[in-house]
Design a protein around this motif. Structure first.
Motif, PDB file in Angstrom:
ATOM      1  N   MET A 109       0.810  -1.218   0.000  1.00 18.16           N
ATOM      2  CA  MET A 109       0.000   0.000   0.000  1.00 18.16           C
ATOM      3  C   MET A 109       0.849   1.276   0.000  1.00 18.16           C
ATOM      4  N   PRO A 110       1.820   1.438   0.913  1.00 17.98           N
ATOM      5  CA  PRO A 110       2.597   2.690   0.897  1.00 17.98           C
ATOM      6  C   PRO A 110       3.597   2.771  -0.251  1.00 17.98           C
ATOM      7  N   ARG A 111       3.922   1.627  -0.903  1.00 17.53           N
ATOM      8  CA  ARG A 111       4.919   1.645  -1.972  1.00 17.53           C
ATOM      9  C   ARG A 111       4.457   2.486  -3.148  1.00 17.53           C
ATOM     10  N   VAL A 112       3.174   2.331  -3.514  1.00 17.96           N
ATOM     11  CA  VAL A 112       2.651   3.095  -4.651  1.00 17.96           C
ATOM     12  C   VAL A 112       2.687   4.588  -4.333  1.00 17.96           C
ATOM     13  N   MET A 113       2.255   4.949  -3.127  1.00 14.84           N
ATOM     14  CA  MET A 113       2.271   6.357  -2.722  1.00 14.84           C
ATOM     15  C   MET A 113       3.699   6.889  -2.703  1.00 14.84           C
ATOM     16  N   TYR A 114       4.644   6.079  -2.212  1.00 12.32           N
ATOM     17  CA  TYR A 114       6.044   6.494  -2.166  1.00 12.32           C
ATOM     18  C   TYR A 114       6.602   6.703  -3.578  1.00 12.32           C
ATOM     19  N   MET A 115       6.322   5.772  -4.506  1.00 12.23           N
ATOM     20  CA  MET A 115       6.842   5.893  -5.865  1.00 12.23           C
ATOM     21  C   MET A 115       6.287   7.130  -6.565  1.00 12.23           C
ATOM     22  N   MET A 116       4.991   7.405  -6.366  1.00 14.76           N
ATOM     23  CA  MET A 116       4.394   8.577  -7.003  1.00 14.76           C
ATOM     24  C   MET A 116       4.974   9.856  -6.419  1.00 14.76           C
ATOM     25  N   ALA A 117       5.228   9.866  -5.115  1.00 15.26           N
ATOM     26  CA  ALA A 117       5.832  11.048  -4.494  1.00 15.26           C
ATOM     27  C   ALA A 117       7.277  11.224  -4.956  1.00 15.26           C
ATOM     28  N   GLU A 118       8.000  10.123  -5.099  1.00 18.37           N
ATOM     29  CA  GLU A 118       9.374  10.201  -5.570  1.00 18.37           C
ATOM     30  C   GLU A 118       9.436  10.719  -7.008  1.00 18.37           C
ATOM     31  N   ASP A 119       8.426  10.386  -7.803  1.00 17.81           N
ATOM     32  CA  ASP A 119       8.352  10.888  -9.174  1.00 17.81           C
ATOM     33  C   ASP A 119       7.873  12.335  -9.244  1.00 17.81           C
ATOM     34  N   GLY A 120       7.442  12.896  -8.109  1.00 16.04           N
ATOM     35  CA  GLY A 120       6.957  14.266  -8.095  1.00 16.04           C
ATOM     36  C   GLY A 120       5.482  14.391  -8.408  1.00 16.04           C
ATOM     37  N   LEU A 121       4.771  13.283  -8.619  1.00 12.86           N
ATOM     38  CA  LEU A 121       3.348  13.343  -8.928  1.00 12.86           C
ATOM     39  C   LEU A 121       2.509  13.627  -7.690  1.00 12.86           C
ATOM     40  N   LEU A 122       2.990  13.223  -6.523  1.00 14.00           N
ATOM     41  CA  LEU A 122       2.372  13.554  -5.248  1.00 14.00           C
ATOM     42  C   LEU A 122       3.370  14.369  -4.426  1.00 14.00           C
ATOM     43  N   PHE A 123       2.932  14.878  -3.295  1.00 18.93           N
ATOM     44  CA  PHE A 123       3.767  15.740  -2.467  1.00 18.93           C
ATOM     45  C   PHE A 123       5.050  15.007  -2.058  1.00 18.93           C
ATOM     46  N   ARG A 124       6.184  15.697  -2.232  1.00 20.13           N
ATOM     47  CA  ARG A 124       7.474  15.037  -2.033  1.00 20.13           C
ATOM     48  C   ARG A 124       7.707  14.583  -0.606  1.00 20.13           C
ATOM     49  N   GLY A 125       7.032  15.210   0.338  1.00 21.27           N
ATOM     50  CA  GLY A 125       7.194  14.784   1.725  1.00 21.27           C
ATOM     51  C   GLY A 125       6.792  13.338   1.944  1.00 21.27           C
ATOM     52  N   GLY A 137      -2.492  20.777  -9.995  1.00 20.49           N
ATOM     53  CA  GLY A 137      -2.024  21.865  -9.158  1.00 20.49           C
ATOM     54  C   GLY A 137      -0.593  21.698  -8.686  1.00 20.49           C
ATOM     55  N   TYR A 138      -0.132  20.442  -8.608  1.00 22.08           N
ATOM     56  CA  TYR A 138       1.204  20.187  -8.054  1.00 22.08           C
ATOM     57  C   TYR A 138       2.028  19.254  -8.941  1.00 22.08           C
ATOM     58  N   GLY A 139       1.487  18.086  -9.262  1.00 26.69           N
ATOM     59  CA  GLY A 139       2.269  17.042  -9.902  1.00 26.69           C
ATOM     60  C   GLY A 139       2.805  17.399 -11.267  1.00 26.69           C
ATOM     61  N   ILE A 140       2.000  18.050 -12.097  1.00 25.17           N
ATOM     62  CA  ILE A 140       2.430  18.308 -13.471  1.00 25.17           C
ATOM     63  C   ILE A 140       3.620  19.263 -13.512  1.00 25.17           C
ATOM     64  N   ARG A 141       3.782  20.089 -12.486  1.00 25.71           N
ATOM     65  CA  ARG A 141       4.921  21.005 -12.429  1.00 25.71           C
ATOM     66  C   ARG A 141       6.142  20.356 -11.781  1.00 25.71           C
ATOM     67  N   HIS A 142       5.941  19.622 -10.702  1.00 23.29           N
ATOM     68  CA  HIS A 142       7.078  19.094  -9.951  1.00 23.29           C
ATOM     69  C   HIS A 142       7.634  17.807 -10.539  1.00 23.29           C
ATOM     70  N   SER A 143       6.837  17.105 -11.353  1.00 25.20           N
ATOM     71  CA  SER A 143       7.368  15.885 -11.958  1.00 25.20           C
ATOM     72  C   SER A 143       8.448  16.204 -12.977  1.00 25.20           C
ATOM     73  N   LEU A 144       8.434  17.422 -13.534  1.00 28.48           N
ATOM     74  CA  LEU A 144       9.482  17.847 -14.473  1.00 28.48           C
ATOM     75  C   LEU A 144      10.857  17.811 -13.812  1.00 28.48           C
ATOM     76  N   GLU A 145      10.914  18.231 -12.544  1.00 26.81           N
ATOM     77  CA  GLU A 145      12.195  18.306 -11.858  1.00 26.81           C
ATOM     78  C   GLU A 145      12.716  16.928 -11.477  1.00 26.81           C
ATOM     79  N   GLN A 146      11.812  15.939 -11.476  1.00 36.07           N
ATOM     80  CA  GLN A 146      12.239  14.605 -11.088  1.00 36.07           C
ATOM     81  C   GLN A 146      12.738  13.810 -12.275  1.00 36.07           C
ATOM     82  N   ASN A 147      12.243  14.138 -13.479  1.00 38.10           N
ATOM     83  CA  ASN A 147      12.536  13.303 -14.652  1.00 38.10           C
ATOM     84  C   ASN A 147      13.652  13.892 -15.491  1.00 38.10           C
TER      85      ASN A 147
END
Length: 608
Positions: free
Chosen positions: A360-376, A598-608
């Protein structure tokens, strides 16, 4: 906004994630799971609350003895989805999820939708299993907890929430969340022990049901109902001919079978946990497809046998919806056997709960690491090495849902999210087979191969010549190359999205107005026929395009038909679920899109 800006915005939605240097690097010492281990993991994650609790609710309220047909329909849908998941798993030999596969192969927006709904699936699955665990434990001690809580809180609970807050389920999930934060390891031995006990108990239930069962319970009449209800209160159902429905094997008709299949699909959720173990499997290209199919077949046989045994032992309208199997043994005079069933249920629910809590937390962690969810949410604990914020966030959300929502409401919401995720996987497999060089298990990928970023046109309003139109139309039926090209891949992408839309409209019509369509209503029948013709035409266009010749250990057969059938069945089953579940599902995805745009589409650029 200029046309070039629109084009760049569109490219952000379909950009693909690059493999990082540490991803796809094999570690042979980490590969320790054989096919049997994967099957045990899949069965442990799948055979839980559904077979012990939901089977009673579906039998008494929705399908009657025809629940065994509902299981067959749900199993066929799961099998089709399992084939698509198996091909997805063989393309990548390292640990991941449908979110990550979609991000690398299809694009960012698709990956976000898949990942966001996978989070919903895991959270609701954990909450529903915890609620079922609480019900089972309570029934084992005489239902004292539920009686006290219902008497205290029931007058104050809104109609759209549970009758009472389930503090036992809340405590169980908070305890497990704390253990995960502390770095508790996932143990294959625990899965093996609990799954072995579970299978033995289910075998006992099936054999007992066929010994003590009565075939007359599959052909009950109004006279039987009147005789039985004169001796016991029974269970009431609004609609039809009273609680008996119309009597017989399928008392609530074909609609009841299909609605039951949509809920029975819940019982097959969990086999996708096998795909996330690609990096730990000894031979993932062969063991993942094989174990996925074996898991689905085992779960179908178990659910089919238990539901048949239950409806043979007890008239379906006398089945206890919250504790069907223990009460069934009381009904046939085998009272002590209910404790055996309760122990098996607790083992099954515990292994299912653990099987869902770890990924369960792995998916949330991967999306956050990709910048799609809040990086915290991607924060890693310094000492335990666990994604502490992802664990706390997902665990707390699941605990709150288990506290406040009824088990049946959670099942409907979970079924919608899972059916959507499986449909996206099937659509991804369909599109990927017609793209050039999509074997992502290779480690030597160039940026052009992975990102596939077409150049931005200087003037996107430039008119297309008649010759260009002619060439495009010709390429639909007569591709110029025997191997996939960028043009043929784009044609398949466009056709796949169009087919998804057409299949959704057709499913909606067939689900809402089936009798009018098949009785020859002029308008609805004409629309349905036109949709079928369009679907057939677009399918032929896809079939004419060249497929990727790269060898794969497992390939979905009968492309493009089989993935399309899977998508249609999944969407049709989604249409059978309640409007309340759709409202909750809509709210969840509205929140998700707000986060992404509001967040992911902008911050995912910095991750990829």
């Amino acid at each position: 906004m200029h046309c070039q800006d629109v084009h760049q915005f569109g490219q952000k939605l379909v950009r693909r994630r690059q493999l990082k240097p540490t991803e796809g690097v094999e570690s042979p010492e980490a590969r320790h799971l054989n096919t049997l281990d994967l099957v045990i993991l899949g069965v442990a994650s799948t055979l839980g609350a559904g077979v012990y609790i939901l089977v009673g609710e579906v039998a008494v309220f929705i399908a009657g003895p025809a629940i065994i047909i509902s299981f067959l329909v749900a199993a066929l849908s799961s099998l089709l989805s399992g084939l698509c998941y198996a091909e997805f798993g063989t393309r990548v030999s390292w640990t991941g999820s449908a979110h990550l596969y979609s991000y690398i192969s299809v694009g960012e927006l698709w990956a976000f939708i898949t990942g966001w709904n996978l989070i919903l699936t895991y959270v609701v699955a954990v909450a529903s299993v915890a609620r079922a665990w609480s019900h089972t434990f309570d029934s084992l001690i005489g239902n004292h907890i539920s009686q006290v809580l219902e008497g205290t809180f029931s007058p104050y609970m809104p109609y759209f929430l549970a009758k009472y807050p389930d503090f036992v389920a809340l405590a169980v999930l908070l305890l497990l969340t704390g253990l995960l934060v502390l770095g508790a390891p996932e143990s294959t031995l625990i899965y093996k022990v609990f799954t072995g006990i579970n299978v033995l108990v289910l075998s006992f239930i099936i054999i007992s049901g066929f010994i003590k069962g009565d075939l007359h319970n599959w052909k009950l009449t109004e006279q039987d109902y009147a005789l039985n209800t004169s001796e016991s209160s029974g269970t009431s159902r609004i609609g039809g001919l009273g609680p008996l429905g119309s009597g017989g094997f399928a008392p609530f008709g074909f609609d009841g079978i299909l609605q039951g299949a949509a809920m029975c699909f819940y019982m097959f959720i969990g086999f996708d946990a096998i795909v996330t173990k690609g990096e730990e499997a000894l031979n993932p290209q062969w063991s993942i497809p094989k174990s996925t199919m074996i898991t689905i077949i085992i779960c179908f046989l178990a659910c089919f046998g238990v539901s048949a045994a239950l409806t043979l032992m007890v008239p379906y309208y006398q089945i206890h919806p919250d504790s069907p199997l223990p009460q069934a043994f009381l009904h046939v005079g085998w009272g002590p056997a209910r404790y055996v069933v309760a122990v098996g249920a607790l083992c099954a629910l515990t292994s299912s709960l653990l099987g869902d809590m770890f990924p369960m937390p792995r998916v949330m962690y991967m999306m956050a690491e990709d910048g799609l969810l809040f990086r915290g949410l991607a924060q890693i604990h310094a000492h335990t090495g666990t994604p502490v914020m992802a664990i706390i966030s997902s665990g707390t959300l699941a605990a709150v849902m288990a506290l406040l929502f009824e088990f049946s409401n959670l099942v409907d919401l979970l079924s919608i999210g899972t059916l959507l995720a499986y449909s996206l996987v099937a659509l991804s497999v369909l599109a990927l087979r017609y793209q050039a060089d999509q074997n992502f298990s290779k480690k030597e990928k160039t940026e052009e191969e992975i990102e596939m970023e077409p150049k931005v046109e200087e003037n996107c309003s430039e008119p297309i010549s008649e010759a260009g139109n002619s060439n495009i139309l010709k390429s639909l039926w007569f591709p110029t190359s025997a191997i996939p090209t960028q043009k043929s891949g784009q044609i398949v992408y466009a056709c796949a999205f169009l087919l998804a839309l057409l299949l959704t409209i057709l499913s909606l019509i067939l689900a809402q107005w089936p009798s009018q369509v098949f009785s020859g209503d002029p308008m609805l029948t004409t629309v349905a026929v036109l949709l079928l013709l369009l679907i057939t035409g677009v399918t032929v266009i896809i079939w004419r395009q060249p497929q990727d010749p790269s060898p794969l250990p497992f390939r979905v057969p009968a492309l493009p038909v089989l993935p399309l059938v899977s998508i249609f069945v999944n969407i049709y089953l989604m249409m059978q679920l309640t409007s309340g579940a759709w409202i909750q599902f809509g709210v969840w995805n509205a929140i998700g899109f707000a986060i992404y745009f509001g967040y992911g589409i902008r911050h995912s650029l910095e991750q990829n």
